[in-house]
Design a protein around this motif. Structure first.
Motif, short mmCIF file in Angstrom:
data_model
loop_
_atom_site.label_atom_id
_atom_site.label_comp_id
_atom_site.label_asym_id
_atom_site.label_seq_id
_atom_site.Cartn_x
_atom_site.Cartn_y
_atom_site.Cartn_z
N VAL A 101 4.06 0.58 7.54
CA VAL A 101 4.61 -0.65 6.97
C VAL A 101 4.97 -0.40 5.51
O VAL A 101 4.14 0.00 4.70
N SER A 102 6.23 -0.61 5.18
CA SER A 102 6.69 -0.41 3.80
C SER A 102 7.76 -1.44 3.48
O SER A 102 8.45 -1.94 4.39
N TRP A 103 7.91 -1.73 2.21
CA TRP A 103 8.90 -2.71 1.79
C TRP A 103 10.32 -2.23 2.08
O TRP A 103 11.17 -3.00 2.49
N GLY A 104 10.57 -0.95 1.87
CA GLY A 104 11.91 -0.42 2.12
C GLY A 104 12.29 -0.52 3.59
O GLY A 104 13.43 -0.87 3.92
N GLY A 105 11.35 -0.21 4.48
CA GLY A 105 11.64 -0.33 5.91
C GLY A 105 11.87 -1.77 6.34
O GLY A 105 12.76 -2.05 7.17
N PRO A 107 8.74 4.78 10.84
CA PRO A 107 8.75 3.34 11.16
C PRO A 107 7.37 2.75 11.43
O PRO A 107 7.19 1.55 11.27
N ASP A 108 6.41 3.57 11.85
CA ASP A 108 5.08 3.02 12.13
C ASP A 108 4.29 2.72 10.87
O ASP A 108 3.22 2.11 10.95
N GLY A 151 16.07 5.06 6.08
CA GLY A 151 15.53 5.57 7.32
C GLY A 151 15.05 7.00 7.27
O GLY A 151 14.73 7.59 8.32
N ILE A 152 14.96 7.59 6.07
CA ILE A 152 14.51 8.98 5.94
C ILE A 152 13.28 9.08 5.05
O ILE A 152 12.92 10.18 4.62
N ARG A 203 0.82 -1.21 0.00
CA ARG A 203 0.00 0.00 0.00
C ARG A 203 0.85 1.25 0.00
O ARG A 203 0.64 2.17 -0.80
N ALA A 204 1.84 1.33 0.89
CA ALA A 204 2.66 2.54 0.99
C ALA A 204 3.44 2.78 -0.30
O ALA A 204 3.49 3.92 -0.80
N SER A 205 4.01 1.73 -0.86
CA SER A 205 4.81 1.90 -2.07
C SER A 205 3.95 2.32 -3.25
O SER A 205 4.32 3.23 -4.02
#
Length: 327
Positions: free
Chosen positions: A275-279, A272-273, A267-268, A124-126
């Motif tokens: 949810v993303s693939w990069g994190g 963190p709260d 990390g920029i 979703r985030a991406s």
């Protein structure tokens, strides 16, 4: 005996006199079938660029493969609850690094979070950031490129120099500088930052296309009918310049998804709260030697998504640009 005489008409080419009793043969005017070759069928429906492009794309298996991938990714991003009922933010340290279990096909990460649910919700985030950034880039870049190419003169000079300035700044580097000083990082902010440094390419594409389209006969006809320049740009020039813009937007969507994942990995990007693939890739890099599958699943979701949009971009480009297909 009367003399058999043959007189040529005045101005006619020299033709030998026919012999007595000789018959002349004249071939039918359409003996070679030229009439059938040159005949125009008036009962057929006229085709357009978009109809021809659709007929070209639907005959390619790559189009259906890429379309299937994109549809699945969009469904996962829009309705993640259809694919998993587990909350990706609920973690249990007692299950850290455990393997696949019933109801948990991908196992658990180092924090005891379900990897499958985080992979599903990470889409979703991406996708949201990619769609927002692409939309902003298309609007901004198309506007600047169309104005510069159509009006020319000092409009073209100023806007072209501004485009060159932003073009000299790398996309990810510029985004890192701005995101590193931002306190409230949201999907809209990440998309806006990517759009600020990512509109230059589509502006150049639009400018070049508008320069070639504005000299066509239908534009001259519209000017002779008294239409305003802005009206001509919106109703005639831009619609006929849409093909390369659509091709670039399809490919750029995958690029912006990668850019968002890169920022989140550093990390920029997203907080963190979210949810993303990069994190998740960033969180899994510490266990890449002992438990590489933790990194494999979010990275695989990112790779498949980007590959789907890249393949669709290639298909759309070949359908809308026959010259590129010949090359």
């Amino acid at each position: 005996m009367p003399e058999n005489r043959y007189e040529e008409p005045l101005g006619a080419p020299a033709v030998p006199a026919p012999r007595p009793g000789q018959e002349h043969f004249t071939a039918p005017s359409d003996e070679g079938g030229l009439g059938a070759v040159d005949a125009v069928k008036t009962d057929e429906t006229p085709t357009s660029l978009w109809r021809d492009a659709w007929n070209q794309m639907r005959r390619r298996p790559l189009f259906w493969i890429a379309g299937t991938v994109i549809v699945v990714v969009v469904l996962v991003a829009a309705f993640p609850g259809m694919f998993t009922s587990i909350n990706p933010r609920v973690c249990d340290l007692s299950k850290a690094l455990e393997g696949a279990q019933p109801g948990h096909p991908f196992g658990f990460d180092r924090q005891g979070c379900d990897i499958y649910s985080r992979t599903i919700y990470g889409a979703r985030a991406s996708v949201v950031v990619g769609v927002l950034a692409t939309s902003m880039v298309v609007i901004l870049g198309t506007t600047i490129g169309a104005i510069a190419g159509y009006y020319g003169k000092w409009f073209d000079t100023i806007l072209s120099r501004v485009t060159d300035i932003f073009f000299a700044i790398p996309l990810v580097l510029g985004a890192i500088v701005i995101m590193s000083v931002s306190s409230n990082r949201t999907s809209l902010l990440v998309a806006g930052v990517l759009a600020i440094f990512g509109w230059t390419q589509i502006a150049r594409i639009t400018r070049g296309t508008v320069l070639s389209v504005k000299n066509n006969e239908f534009v001259t006809a519209a000017i002779s009918l008294g239409m305003g320049r802005g009206q001509i740009l919106l109703r005639h020039v831009l619609p006929n310049s849409a093909a390369p813009i659509i091709v670039y937007a399809t490919v750029a969507l995958g690029q912006f998804i990668v850019a968002e994942a890169t920022l989140s990995f550093l990390g920029i990007g997203l907080p963190p709260d979210v949810v993303s693939w990069g994190g998740d890739i960033n969180a899994a890099q510490g266990a890449i030697r002992t438990d590489p599958e933790i990194l494999l699943y979010p990275a695989g979701g990112l790779a498949v998504t980007v590959l789907g949009f890249m393949m669709m971009g290639d298909v759309v480009r070949d359908a809308l640009d026959p010259k590129a297909r010949k090359r």
